[in-house]
Design a protein around this motif. Structure first.
Motif, mmCIF file in Angstrom:
data_model
loop_
_atom_site.group_PDB
_atom_site.id
_atom_site.type_symbol
_atom_site.label_atom_id
_atom_site.label_comp_id
_atom_site.label_asym_id
_atom_site.label_seq_id
_atom_site.Cartn_x
_atom_site.Cartn_y
_atom_site.Cartn_z
ATOM 1 N N TYR A 68 16.526 -14.392 -12.911
ATOM 2 C CA TYR A 68 17.902 -13.960 -13.098
ATOM 3 C C TYR A 68 18.666 -14.121 -11.790
ATOM 4 N N SER A 69 19.153 -13.059 -11.179
ATOM 5 C CA SER A 69 19.962 -13.219 -9.963
ATOM 6 C C SER A 69 19.231 -12.770 -8.696
ATOM 7 N N ALA A 70 17.943 -12.509 -8.788
ATOM 8 C CA ALA A 70 17.214 -12.019 -7.619
ATOM 9 C C ALA A 70 15.954 -12.839 -7.370
ATOM 10 N N CYS A 71 15.573 -12.906 -6.112
ATOM 11 C CA CYS A 71 14.341 -13.592 -5.729
ATOM 12 C C CYS A 71 13.440 -12.612 -4.993
ATOM 13 N N GLN A 72 12.155 -12.715 -5.250
ATOM 14 C CA GLN A 72 11.148 -11.903 -4.575
ATOM 15 C C GLN A 72 10.177 -12.859 -3.905
ATOM 16 N N SER A 73 9.774 -12.567 -2.695
ATOM 17 C CA SER A 73 8.836 -13.460 -2.015
ATOM 18 C C SER A 73 7.735 -12.657 -1.349
#
Length: 126
Positions: A68-73
């Motif tokens: 969606y509109s978020a990234c996790q790394s």
């Protein structure tokens, strides 16, 4: 005789280092443009019409999942390569938690397991 032993040791070290270098150069970016698959212990559901594609990318030792509109790394804590196959794992945080990706370098396809998602993906090598 000692120089022969040194040469053999250097050759062995180079041979052992080669797979790691090959695995390190396997950066990729993948998307699930065709379908979104969500699973529970009872069943999986496939959506091919009303979903927002996600992406996963590996750059060096960083694995990033964008939904969606978020990234996790997160930093890769498991990396195994055999032939054209690469498997990586990282704790990415957020709702998905840990991410596990199996990537076929030759076919340029991957599977992402993240939270309740089990996503087949098409990839491009970086």
């Amino acid at each position: 005789m000692p120089s022969r032993t040194l040469s053999a040791a250097l050759a062995l070290a180079a041979a052992c280092a080669a797979p790691a270098a090959q695995a390190a150069s396997a950066d990729f970016t993948c998307r699930n443009a065709q379908a979104e698959v969500t699973c529970t212990a009872q069943k999986c559901a496939v959506d091919t019409t009303a979903f927002t594609p996600m992406s996963v990318s590996l750059t060096g030792s960083q694995l990033e999942v964008c939904a969606y509109s978020a990234c996790q790394s997160g930093t890769v804590d498991l990396r195994r390569a055999r032939g054209d196959l690469l498997v990586v794992h990282a704790r990415t945080g957020g709702a998905g938690g840990a991410a596990l990706v199996s990537y076929d370098r030759k076919q340029r396809i991957a599977t992402l397991l993240w939270g309740n998602y089990a996503l087949p993906m098409s990839c491009a090598a970086d």
